[in-house]
Scaffold this active site. Structure first.
Site, PDB file in Angstrom:
ATOM      1  CB  ILE A 158      -0.948   0.007   1.225  1.00 26.19           C
ATOM      2  CG1 ILE A 158      -2.085   1.004   1.018  1.00 26.19           C
ATOM      3  CG2 ILE A 158      -0.191   0.316   2.507  1.00 26.19           C
ATOM      4  CD1 ILE A 158      -3.139   0.948   2.102  1.00 26.19           C
ATOM      5  CB  SER A 159       3.973   2.041   1.703  1.00 23.40           C
ATOM      6  OG  SER A 159       4.976   3.043   1.718  1.00 23.40           O
ATOM      7  N   PRO A 160       3.525   3.861  -1.238  1.00 24.36           N
ATOM      8  CG  PRO A 160       3.001   6.115  -1.607  1.00 24.36           C
ATOM      9  CD  PRO A 160       2.551   4.913  -0.844  1.00 24.36           C
ATOM     10  CB  ALA A 215       7.051   0.257   0.700  1.00 30.85           C
TER      11      ALA A 215
END
EC number: 5.99.1.4
Length: 213
Positions: free
Chosen positions: A11-13, A15
């Site tokens: 979900i994390s850009p 990451a």
């Protein structure tokens, strides 16, 4: 050779950016990496925080900054059709492709790019079915053992005082965020700064004001 554990949630850009940049950022160094999926929402809940995409204004800025960082670093990235989304199915798929809560780089790359390239809906059922068929997981992503491994990953991250993703852990030191990659490289290169007192002293700064939750 140093060993890095890379904690991630699809979900994390940030990451995604850190994952894509990691090989280049650490080029020429001797290291190994374990990729460990965790539920970012679980970390947020434990620490009593909202995600950046849940705060008006910050949400817009986060997306603008992410798109700029991708442009500035030569990383392909398009925002998915909707964000945030529920990443559980993708996290369980990654875990189901590996063993002991880990996923290999190819699996993580495939899932990250499923989310962050092309601008499609990351939660679309037909797209997920196609992704699952392409990865051909060795275990059922909906099985209890896979669910328990992802839960254990998240609980382990909380126990280790992680608060966000991406976080790279090496020698019990935590390097959080895409912008921590140069700091991680410096540590792996043996930068003298890490032999001083600054790292530990930073954690001993007194809290001048604590707001009640």
């Amino acid at each position: 050779m140093k060993h890095i554990t890379f904690y991630l949630d699809f979900i994390s850009p940030y990451a995604h950016l850190a994952f894509e940049k990691l090989p280049q950022a650490l080029e020429g160094l001797s290291y190994s990496v374990d990729y460990r999926p965790v539920l970012f929402a679980g970390l947020l809940k434990h620490h009593g925080q909202l995600g950046p995409a849940e705060i008006a204004g910050k949400r817009d800025w986060t997306y603008r900054q992410v798109l700029w960082l991708a442009h500035a670093n030569g990383i392909e990235l398009q925002m998915p059709a909707a964000h945030p989304f529920n990443p559980l199915a993708l996290l369980r798929l990654a875990v189901a492709c590996g063993d002991n809560g880990l996923a290999n780089r190819y699996v993580c790359e495939t899932i990250f790019r499923h989310v962050w390239r092309g601008g499609a809906d990351a939660s679309d059922a037909q797209r997920f079915d196609a992704l699952k068929a392409a990865l051909n997981p060795k275990r059922d992503p909906s099985s209890d053992d896979v669910k328990n491994e992802l839960k254990a990953n998240t609980e382990g991250a909380i126990s280790a005082d992680l608060f966000g993703v991406p976080t790279c852990v090496v020698d019990a030191k935590h390097f959080w965020g895409f912008d921590a990659l140069p700091m991680l490289r410096a540590y792996l290169q043996g930068d003298d700064w890490f032999n001083g007192t600054a790292w530990d002293e930073a954690a001993r700064v007194a809290a001048g004001l604590v707001r009640p939750r």
